[in-house]
Structures are given as structure tokens and as C-alpha cells.
Design an enzyme around this catalytic site. Structure first.
Site, PDB file in Angstrom:
ATOM      1  N   ARG A   1     -22.163  10.644  56.808  1.00  0.00           N
ATOM      2  CA  ARG A   1     -20.875   9.963  56.598  1.00  0.00           C
ATOM      3  C   ARG A   1     -21.053   8.646  55.837  1.00  0.00           C
ATOM      4  NH1 ARG A   1     -17.089   8.615  61.565  1.00  0.00           N
ATOM      5  NH2 ARG A   1     -18.995   7.687  62.394  1.00  0.00           N
TER       6      ARG A   1
ATOM      7  N   ARG B   1     -23.688   8.426  72.144  1.00  0.00           N
ATOM      8  CA  ARG B   1     -22.218   8.488  72.030  1.00  0.00           C
ATOM      9  C   ARG B   1     -21.709   9.851  72.499  1.00  0.00           C
ATOM     10  NH1 ARG B   1     -21.613   7.109  65.938  1.00  0.00           N
ATOM     11  NH2 ARG B   1     -19.459   7.774  66.193  1.00  0.00           N
TER      12      ARG B   1
ATOM     13  N   ARG C   1      -9.553   6.811  75.600  1.00  0.00           N
ATOM     14  CA  ARG C   1     -10.893   7.377  75.711  1.00  0.00           C
ATOM     15  C   ARG C   1     -11.356   7.478  77.146  1.00  0.00           C
ATOM     16  NH1 ARG C   1     -13.010   5.990  70.339  1.00  0.00           N
ATOM     17  NH2 ARG C   1     -15.053   6.911  70.129  1.00  0.00           N
TER      18      ARG C   1
ATOM     19  N   ARG D   1     -22.397   3.577  58.885  1.00  0.00           N
ATOM     20  CA  ARG D   1     -22.208   2.815  60.118  1.00  0.00           C
ATOM     21  C   ARG D   1     -23.516   2.704  60.900  1.00  0.00           C
ATOM     22  NH1 ARG D   1     -16.832   5.396  62.747  1.00  0.00           N
ATOM     23  NH2 ARG D   1     -18.089   5.129  64.628  1.00  0.00           N
TER      24      ARG D   1
ATOM     25  N   LYS E   1     -11.727  13.173  63.606  1.00  0.00           N
ATOM     26  CA  LYS E   1     -10.484  12.525  64.067  1.00  0.00           C
ATOM     27  C   LYS E   1      -9.948  11.561  63.010  1.00  0.00           C
ATOM     28  CE  LYS E   1     -12.442  10.691  67.745  1.00  0.00           C
ATOM     29  NZ  LYS E   1     -13.831  11.166  67.524  1.00  0.00           N
TER      30      LYS E   1
HETATM   31  P1  AP5 Z   1     -14.705  11.414  60.876  1.00  0.00           P
HETATM   32  O1  AP5 Z   1     -13.328  11.832  60.484  1.00  0.00           O
HETATM   33  O2  AP5 Z   1     -15.175  10.057  60.515  1.00  0.00           O
HETATM   34  O3  AP5 Z   1     -14.963  11.727  62.434  1.00  0.00           O
HETATM   35  P2  AP5 Z   1     -14.455  10.969  63.725  1.00  0.00           P
HETATM   36  O4  AP5 Z   1     -14.137  11.998  64.744  1.00  0.00           O
HETATM   37  O5  AP5 Z   1     -13.374   9.989  63.379  1.00  0.00           O
HETATM   38  O6  AP5 Z   1     -15.799  10.243  64.114  1.00  0.00           O
HETATM   39  P3  AP5 Z   1     -16.085   8.770  64.662  1.00  0.00           P
HETATM   40  O7  AP5 Z   1     -17.583   8.628  64.646  1.00  0.00           O
HETATM   41  O8  AP5 Z   1     -15.321   7.725  63.903  1.00  0.00           O
HETATM   42  O9  AP5 Z   1     -15.561   8.882  66.087  1.00  0.00           O
HETATM   43  P4  AP5 Z   1     -15.924   8.011  67.244  1.00  0.00           P
HETATM   44  O10 AP5 Z   1     -14.841   8.359  68.176  1.00  0.00           O
HETATM   45  O11 AP5 Z   1     -17.292   8.161  67.758  1.00  0.00           O
HETATM   46  O12 AP5 Z   1     -15.936   6.516  66.626  1.00  0.00           O
HETATM   47  P5  AP5 Z   1     -14.883   5.328  66.665  1.00  0.00           P
HETATM   48  O13 AP5 Z   1     -14.919   4.632  65.387  1.00  0.00           O
HETATM   49  O14 AP5 Z   1     -13.566   5.774  67.212  1.00  0.00           O
HETATM   50  O15 AP5 Z   1     -15.706  12.511  60.254  1.00  0.00           O
HETATM   51  C1  AP5 Z   1     -17.128  12.366  60.378  1.00  0.00           C
HETATM   52  C2  AP5 Z   1     -17.805  12.854  59.088  1.00  0.00           C
HETATM   53  O16 AP5 Z   1     -17.600  14.266  58.972  1.00  0.00           O
HETATM   54  C3  AP5 Z   1     -17.225  12.255  57.795  1.00  0.00           C
HETATM   55  O17 AP5 Z   1     -18.266  12.064  56.890  1.00  0.00           O
HETATM   56  C4  AP5 Z   1     -16.231  13.320  57.280  1.00  0.00           C
HETATM   57  O18 AP5 Z   1     -16.106  13.291  55.875  1.00  0.00           O
HETATM   58  C5  AP5 Z   1     -16.907  14.606  57.765  1.00  0.00           C
HETATM   59  N1  AP5 Z   1     -15.944  15.642  58.152  1.00  0.00           N
HETATM   60  C6  AP5 Z   1     -14.756  15.479  58.803  1.00  0.00           C
HETATM   61  N2  AP5 Z   1     -14.175  16.673  59.026  1.00  0.00           N
HETATM   62  C7  AP5 Z   1     -15.028  17.610  58.519  1.00  0.00           C
HETATM   63  C8  AP5 Z   1     -14.989  19.041  58.429  1.00  0.00           C
HETATM   64  N3  AP5 Z   1     -13.957  19.744  58.929  1.00  0.00           N
HETATM   65  N4  AP5 Z   1     -16.022  19.660  57.834  1.00  0.00           N
HETATM   66  C9  AP5 Z   1     -17.092  18.954  57.315  1.00  0.00           C
HETATM   67  N5  AP5 Z   1     -17.173  17.605  57.366  1.00  0.00           N
HETATM   68  C10 AP5 Z   1     -16.156  16.946  57.966  1.00  0.00           C
HETATM   69  O19 AP5 Z   1     -15.526   4.418  67.806  1.00  0.00           O
HETATM   70  C11 AP5 Z   1     -16.751   3.758  67.591  1.00  0.00           C
HETATM   71  C12 AP5 Z   1     -17.130   2.978  68.836  1.00  0.00           C
HETATM   72  O20 AP5 Z   1     -16.115   1.990  69.132  1.00  0.00           O
HETATM   73  C13 AP5 Z   1     -17.233   3.816  70.122  1.00  0.00           C
HETATM   74  O21 AP5 Z   1     -18.504   4.416  70.272  1.00  0.00           O
HETATM   75  C14 AP5 Z   1     -16.955   2.737  71.195  1.00  0.00           C
HETATM   76  O22 AP5 Z   1     -18.099   1.954  71.412  1.00  0.00           O
HETATM   77  C15 AP5 Z   1     -15.907   1.856  70.535  1.00  0.00           C
HETATM   78  N6  AP5 Z   1     -14.548   2.305  70.845  1.00  0.00           N
HETATM   79  C16 AP5 Z   1     -13.620   2.799  69.972  1.00  0.00           C
HETATM   80  N7  AP5 Z   1     -12.488   3.113  70.620  1.00  0.00           N
HETATM   81  C17 AP5 Z   1     -12.697   2.827  71.935  1.00  0.00           C
HETATM   82  C18 AP5 Z   1     -11.906   2.961  73.103  1.00  0.00           C
HETATM   83  N8  AP5 Z   1     -10.665   3.480  73.072  1.00  0.00           N
HETATM   84  N9  AP5 Z   1     -12.438   2.558  74.280  1.00  0.00           N
HETATM   85  C19 AP5 Z   1     -13.667   2.015  74.353  1.00  0.00           C
HETATM   86  N10 AP5 Z   1     -14.486   1.880  73.273  1.00  0.00           N
HETATM   87  C20 AP5 Z   1     -13.998   2.280  72.074  1.00  0.00           C
END
Ligand code: AP5
Length: 223
Positions: free
Chosen positions: A129, A173, A90, A162, A15
Site C-alpha cells: 500500500r 493489528r 472498533r 505507513r 475499508k
Molecule cells: P485500504 O482500503 O487502505 O484498507 P483498509 O481496510 O482501509 O486498511 P487500514 O490498514 O487503513 O485499516 P485499519 O483499520 O487497520 O487502519 P486505520 O487507519 O483505520 O486497502 C489496503 C490496500 O489494499 C491498499 O493498497 C489498496 O489499494 C488495496 N486494496 C483495497 N481493496 C483491494 C482489492 N479488492 N483487491 C486488491 N487490493 C485492494 O487505523 C490505524 C490505527 O489507528 C489502528 O491500528 C488503531 O491503532 C488506530 N485507530 C483507528 N481507529 C480507531 C478506533 N476506532 N479505535 C481505536 N483505535 C483506532
């Protein structure tokens, strides 16, 4: 014309990676609630301490806190034409709040990109990552390595792993995603806004799919 695109999908599916491309192409801000929480954790403020108590366990930060954070972010001038929303909403409560908020200033969700990949790939992607300290640029040690190990290609800052990418937190998660976020697939399907993107392909192929879907959806949504 206001444009709001939501990126939905499990942890590590890509994402953040795809949001950055779309944001730059459409000149819209990339709003990641996860990035905002991490910036507050780094500052050590009250919001950061509260968010950390949930994020470190792989749990969601409570809806009221997250919705207030987004509401505040939308007041900033860079949001005047819309935003790319990565990781928000979410939960159904967040999705309802988003709709009310956007309606209040004449906006709407134009498109929801639902990116999918099998759980084994998510685990592999998160384990490898590396993110940049300054602006959250995203790399992967195998799939998208930086030119110099440990250094961001784009702004030269340090790359780090991270805390919530540890194997046991990742599994939690993914479970939380299935329970609390996956209901949004039906929520947005019913509203005819959801388009599925096959996220198993390499980053460039996924970007090509995304680009074509966004172009088509925005031309019909903005009419
Ligand atoms: P990446 O693009 O970083 O993936 P992502 O989907 O953004 O993963 P996240 O871990 O950031 O998502 P998340 O939703 O768990 O975390 P967030 O920070 O929002 O890609 C991942 C890796 O794969 C990278 O190394 C990339 O290079 C590689 N990659 C990408 N595409 C690829 C492909 N096609 N092929 C191969 N490799 C690829 O949230 C973190 C925490 O914050 C949550 O757990 C929660 O506690 C809190 N939080 C955030 N938002 C909310 C909300 N709205 N409500 C409540 N809590 C929240």
C-alpha cells in the site's frame, strides 16, 4: 435525511478504498479515525503523541479518546447529512457510544458493510500500500498502481508507506482486530444492520457489490 454507513473489517481489507467511493457517490464525508490520528501525529500535538504510542504497536487508541474525537468531528458542518465511518466503531463500547450519539440528533446507523478477505491477502495488500500525504488517497503497487511511481494521481502529492504496515505490526493489528473488533460482527448482526461483502475480488468488483448493497439498504432504511 441523515445517513450513516459503517465499514467494518480487518486491517487492509479495503475499508478506506471503498469508503472513498461511497462518500463521493452519496456526497457524505468520509470519516476515518485512523486518518484523523495520523494527521495529529504529523502535527506532533498531544493527541498525536498519545495516538502514536498505541498505533506504532498495532494497538487500539483508548475508547474515551477515540469517542471524544468522533464526537468533535460530528460537530463540523460537512456532517450535517450523515457520514461514512471507516474504522469506527472498533469496540462494543465505541458502538454503544455511537448509537447514543446518533440518537441524540435523530440519526441511526443505517448499514454496516462487513468486508472480508483471507489473512494472506491482507498482508499482501498492506505490504504494497502507498497512501498520499495530502488527503490519504490509497494506491497499491500491484493492484492499484499510481500512474507515476510515488505521486498521487488525484492531487499530485507524495505517496508514502505507513509505519504500522511493517510485517510485525500488521500481525499484531490482525490479532487485535480478532479480539477487540470482531465482536461487532455479532453486535450488528443482532441489530440486522450487517451485510457481508466479499472483499477478495478486484477493487472494481468489490465496489459494484458495495454500490448495489448500499442502494438497496438505503431505500429500505429510509423507506
Ligand atoms: P485500504 O482500503 O487502505 O484498507 P483498509 O481496510 O482501509 O486498511 P487500514 O490498514 O487503513 O485499516 P485499519 O483499520 O487497520 O487502519 P486505520 O487507519 O483505520 O486497502 C489496503 C490496500 O489494499 C491498499 O493498497 C489498496 O489499494 C488495496 N486494496 C483495497 N481493496 C483491494 C482489492 N479488492 N483487491 C486488491 N487490493 C485492494 O487505523 C490505524 C490505527 O489507528 C489502528 O491500528 C488503531 O491503532 C488506530 N485507530 C483507528 N481507529 C480507531 C478506533 N476506532 N479505535 C481505536 N483505535 C483506532
Amino acid at each position: 435525511m441523515l445517513t450513516y454507513i459503517v465499514l467494518l473489517g480487518p486491517p487492509g481489507v479495503g475499508k478506506g478504498t471503498q469508503s472513498k467511493f461511497i462518500a463521493s457517490e452519496l456526497s457524505l464525508p468520509h470519516i476515518s479515525t485512523g486518518d484523523i490520528f495520523r494527521a495529529n501525529i504529523k502535527q506532533g500535538n498531544e493527541l498525536g503523541k498519545l495516538a502514536d504510542s498505541f498505533i506504532s504497536k498495532g494497538q487500539l487508541v483508548p475508547d474515551d479518546v477515540t469517542i471524544a474525537l468522533l464526537r468533535e468531528r460530528f460537530t463540523q458542518p460537512d456532517c450535517k447529512n450523515g457520514a461514512i465511518l471507516d474504522g469506527f466503531p472498533r469496540t462494543p463500547a465505541q458502538a454503544d457510544a455511537l448509537q447514543i450519539l446518533l440518537n441524540s440528533f435523530g440519526g441511526k446507523v443505517n448499514l454496516v458493510l462487513f468486508i472480508t478477505a483471507p489473512t494472506e491477502s491482507l498482508i499482501e495488500r498492506l505490504a504494497g500500500r502507498w497512501s498520499c500525504r495530502a488527503q490519504g488517497h490509497i494506491f497499491h503497487e500491484r493492484f492499484n498502481p499510481p500512474k507515476v511511481k510515488g505521486i498521487c494521481d488525484i492531487d499530485g502529492s507524495e505517496l508514502y508507506q505507513r509505519d504500522d504496515d511493517k510485517a510485525e505490526t500488521v500481525l499484531n493489528r490482525i490479532q487485535i482486530y480478532k479480539k477487540q473488533t470482531a465482536p461487532l460482527i455479532e453486535y450488528y448482526t443482532e441489530r440486522r444492520l450487517l451485510i457481508e461483502i466479499n472483499g477478495i475480488e478486484p477493487i472494481e468488483s468489490v465496489s459494484m457489490q458495495v454500490r448495489s448493497v448500499v442502494k438497496k439498504a438505503l431505500s429500505s432504511s429510509h423507506g
